[in-house]
Design a protein around this motif. Sequence first.
Motif, PDB file in Angstrom:
ATOM      1  N   MET A  24       0.836  -1.180   0.000  1.00  0.00           N
ATOM      2  CA  MET A  24       0.000   0.000   0.000  1.00  0.00           C
ATOM      3  C   MET A  24       0.882   1.244   0.000  1.00  0.00           C
ATOM      4  SD  MET A  24      -2.969   1.296   2.643  1.00  0.00           S
ATOM      5  CE  MET A  24      -2.001   1.896   3.998  1.00  0.00           C
ATOM      6  N   LEU A  25       0.484   2.218  -0.786  1.00  0.00           N
ATOM      7  CA  LEU A  25       1.136   3.527  -0.818  1.00  0.00           C
ATOM      8  C   LEU A  25       0.128   4.539  -0.318  1.00  0.00           C
ATOM      9  CD1 LEU A  25       3.367   5.556  -1.762  1.00  0.00           C
ATOM     10  CD2 LEU A  25       2.120   5.646  -3.910  1.00  0.00           C
ATOM     11  N   ARG A  26       0.513   5.312   0.687  1.00  0.00           N
ATOM     12  CA  ARG A  26      -0.414   6.306   1.236  1.00  0.00           C
ATOM     13  C   ARG A  26       0.342   7.596   1.498  1.00  0.00           C
ATOM     14  NH1 ARG A  26      -5.391   6.174   4.417  1.00  0.00           N
ATOM     15  NH2 ARG A  26      -5.474   8.068   5.665  1.00  0.00           N
ATOM     16  N   THR A  27      -0.190   8.681   0.967  1.00  0.00           N
ATOM     17  CA  THR A  27       0.321  10.007   1.266  1.00  0.00           C
ATOM     18  C   THR A  27      -0.852  10.819   1.799  1.00  0.00           C
ATOM     19  OG1 THR A  27      -0.172  11.026  -0.868  1.00  0.00           O
ATOM     20  CG2 THR A  27       1.911   9.811  -0.704  1.00  0.00           C
ATOM     21  N   ASP A  28      -0.611  12.077   2.107  1.00  0.00           N
ATOM     22  CA  ASP A  28      -1.728  12.902   2.559  1.00  0.00           C
ATOM     23  C   ASP A  28      -2.684  13.224   1.428  1.00  0.00           C
ATOM     24  OD1 ASP A  28       0.246  14.503   1.409  1.00  0.00           O
ATOM     25  OD2 ASP A  28      -0.307  16.251   2.590  1.00  0.00           O
ATOM     26  N   LEU A  29      -2.289  12.962   0.178  1.00  0.00           N
ATOM     27  CA  LEU A  29      -3.136  13.241  -0.984  1.00  0.00           C
ATOM     28  C   LEU A  29      -3.716  11.999  -1.631  1.00  0.00           C
ATOM     29  CD1 LEU A  29      -1.046  15.926  -2.903  1.00  0.00           C
ATOM     30  CD2 LEU A  29      -3.031  16.273  -1.442  1.00  0.00           C
ATOM     31  N   ILE A  30      -2.874  10.993  -1.819  1.00  0.00           N
ATOM     32  CA  ILE A  30      -3.239   9.842  -2.650  1.00  0.00           C
ATOM     33  C   ILE A  30      -2.963   8.545  -1.905  1.00  0.00           C
ATOM     34  CG2 ILE A  30      -2.727   8.634  -4.818  1.00  0.00           C
ATOM     35  CD1 ILE A  30      -1.777  11.393  -5.901  1.00  0.00           C
ATOM     36  N   THR A  31      -3.901   7.613  -2.022  1.00  0.00           N
ATOM     37  CA  THR A  31      -3.715   6.273  -1.472  1.00  0.00           C
ATOM     38  C   THR A  31      -3.875   5.264  -2.601  1.00  0.00           C
ATOM     39  OG1 THR A  31      -4.563   6.889   0.700  1.00  0.00           O
ATOM     40  CG2 THR A  31      -4.618   4.550   0.151  1.00  0.00           C
ATOM     41  N   ILE A  32      -2.956   4.316  -2.649  1.00  0.00           N
ATOM     42  CA  ILE A  32      -3.052   3.186  -3.586  1.00  0.00           C
ATOM     43  C   ILE A  32      -2.992   1.926  -2.737  1.00  0.00           C
ATOM     44  CG2 ILE A  32      -2.006   1.997  -5.549  1.00  0.00           C
ATOM     45  CD1 ILE A  32      -0.725   4.706  -6.319  1.00  0.00           C
ATOM     46  N   ASP A  33      -4.107   1.235  -2.670  1.00  0.00           N
ATOM     47  CA  ASP A  33      -4.223   0.059  -1.817  1.00  0.00           C
ATOM     48  C   ASP A  33      -5.038  -0.988  -2.562  1.00  0.00           C
ATOM     49  OD1 ASP A  33      -4.820  -1.854   0.117  1.00  0.00           O
ATOM     50  OD2 ASP A  33      -5.431  -0.388   1.622  1.00  0.00           O
ATOM     51  N   PRO A  34      -4.488  -2.195  -2.736  1.00  0.00           N
ATOM     52  CA  PRO A  34      -5.219  -3.245  -3.450  1.00  0.00           C
ATOM     53  C   PRO A  34      -6.597  -3.531  -2.846  1.00  0.00           C
ATOM     54  CG  PRO A  34      -3.008  -3.993  -2.891  1.00  0.00           C
ATOM     55  CD  PRO A  34      -3.198  -2.661  -2.264  1.00  0.00           C
ATOM     56  N   GLU A  35      -6.787  -3.194  -1.587  1.00  0.00           N
ATOM     57  CA  GLU A  35      -8.057  -3.445  -0.902  1.00  0.00           C
ATOM     58  C   GLU A  35      -9.067  -2.309  -1.094  1.00  0.00           C
ATOM     59  OE1 GLU A  35      -8.433  -6.025   1.803  1.00  0.00           O
ATOM     60  OE2 GLU A  35      -6.645  -7.004   1.044  1.00  0.00           O
ATOM     61  N   THR A  36      -8.628  -1.219  -1.699  1.00  0.00           N
ATOM     62  CA  THR A  36      -9.509  -0.063  -1.916  1.00  0.00           C
ATOM     63  C   THR A  36      -9.639   0.194  -3.410  1.00  0.00           C
ATOM     64  OG1 THR A  36      -8.741   0.903   0.158  1.00  0.00           O
ATOM     65  CG2 THR A  36      -9.882   2.370  -1.360  1.00  0.00           C
ATOM     66  N   VAL A  37     -10.809   0.034  -3.946  1.00  0.00           N
ATOM     67  CA  VAL A  37     -11.114   0.225  -5.366  1.00  0.00           C
ATOM     68  C   VAL A  37     -10.083  -0.506  -6.236  1.00  0.00           C
ATOM     69  CG1 VAL A  37     -11.865   1.929  -7.083  1.00  0.00           C
ATOM     70  CG2 VAL A  37     -12.001   2.517  -4.685  1.00  0.00           C
ATOM     71  N   SER A  38      -9.756  -1.723  -5.856  1.00  0.00           N
ATOM     72  CA  SER A  38      -8.843  -2.602  -6.613  1.00  0.00           C
ATOM     73  C   SER A  38      -7.481  -1.970  -6.890  1.00  0.00           C
ATOM     74  CB  SER A  38      -9.492  -3.033  -7.926  1.00  0.00           C
ATOM     75  OG  SER A  38     -10.696  -3.725  -7.670  1.00  0.00           O
ATOM     76  N   GLY A  39      -7.013  -1.123  -5.991  1.00  0.00           N
ATOM     77  CA  GLY A  39      -5.687  -0.533  -6.161  1.00  0.00           C
ATOM     78  C   GLY A  39      -5.660   0.729  -7.005  1.00  0.00           C
ATOM     79  N   THR A  40      -6.823   1.215  -7.416  1.00  0.00           N
ATOM     80  CA  THR A  40      -6.889   2.469  -8.164  1.00  0.00           C
ATOM     81  C   THR A  40      -6.452   3.612  -7.252  1.00  0.00           C
ATOM     82  OG1 THR A  40      -8.723   1.641  -9.491  1.00  0.00           O
ATOM     83  CG2 THR A  40      -8.480   4.029  -9.369  1.00  0.00           C
ATOM     84  N   PRO A  41      -5.618   4.526  -7.728  1.00  0.00           N
ATOM     85  CA  PRO A  41      -5.246   5.673  -6.890  1.00  0.00           C
ATOM     86  C   PRO A  41      -6.489   6.492  -6.521  1.00  0.00           C
ATOM     87  CG  PRO A  41      -3.766   5.493  -8.766  1.00  0.00           C
ATOM     88  CD  PRO A  41      -4.891   4.540  -9.008  1.00  0.00           C
ATOM     89  N   VAL A  42      -6.682   6.711  -5.221  1.00  0.00           N
ATOM     90  CA  VAL A  42      -7.831   7.458  -4.735  1.00  0.00           C
ATOM     91  C   VAL A  42      -7.356   8.616  -3.858  1.00  0.00           C
ATOM     92  CG1 VAL A  42      -9.402   5.473  -4.773  1.00  0.00           C
ATOM     93  CG2 VAL A  42      -8.131   5.996  -2.682  1.00  0.00           C
ATOM     94  N   PHE A  43      -8.246   9.587  -3.662  1.00  0.00           N
ATOM     95  CA  PHE A  43      -7.961  10.645  -2.700  1.00  0.00           C
ATOM     96  C   PHE A  43      -7.917  10.002  -1.316  1.00  0.00           C
ATOM     97  CE2 PHE A  43      -9.765  13.075  -6.187  1.00  0.00           C
ATOM     98  CZ  PHE A  43      -8.959  14.207  -6.214  1.00  0.00           C
ATOM     99  N   THR A  44      -6.871  10.277  -0.562  1.00  0.00           N
ATOM    100  CA  THR A  44      -6.716   9.694   0.761  1.00  0.00           C
ATOM    101  C   THR A  44      -7.938   9.998   1.634  1.00  0.00           C
ATOM    102  OG1 THR A  44      -4.316   9.736   0.676  1.00  0.00           O
ATOM    103  CG2 THR A  44      -5.294   9.758   2.861  1.00  0.00           C
ATOM    104  N   GLY A  45      -8.405   8.954   2.317  1.00  0.00           N
ATOM    105  CA  GLY A  45      -9.563   9.082   3.190  1.00  0.00           C
ATOM    106  C   GLY A  45     -10.889   8.935   2.476  1.00  0.00           C
TER     107      GLY A  45
END
Length: 92
Positions: free
Chosen positions: A1-22
């Motif tokens: 998982m990659l998480r910053t204050d802006l973007i999260t990339i997590d295989p468990e969240t929307v299949s790993g699609t980059p999303v706005f954090t939170g």
Amino acid sequence: MLRTDLITIDPETVSGTPVFTGTRVPIKNLFDCLTGNYSLAEFLEDFPTVERAQAEAVLELAMKCLLPEYLHVQPAQIDFSFAHKPGHETAA
């Protein structure tokens, strides 16, 4: 998982699609809305879990990644030839 204050990339969240954090809102939705002639205000209205500061910061990050004055190179040094090869057409 990659998480910053802006973007999260997590295989468990929307299949790993980059999303706005939170949120579960894909970053791509922002660019899709803006290229579809929606305003930032309309995007934020449609996706209330995204804060204005988040969206503005993502746009600033994209600008810094793409504009020559932030890349510390001259425009002639950037090879855009890939954009004209078959299979790399851009939408009109």
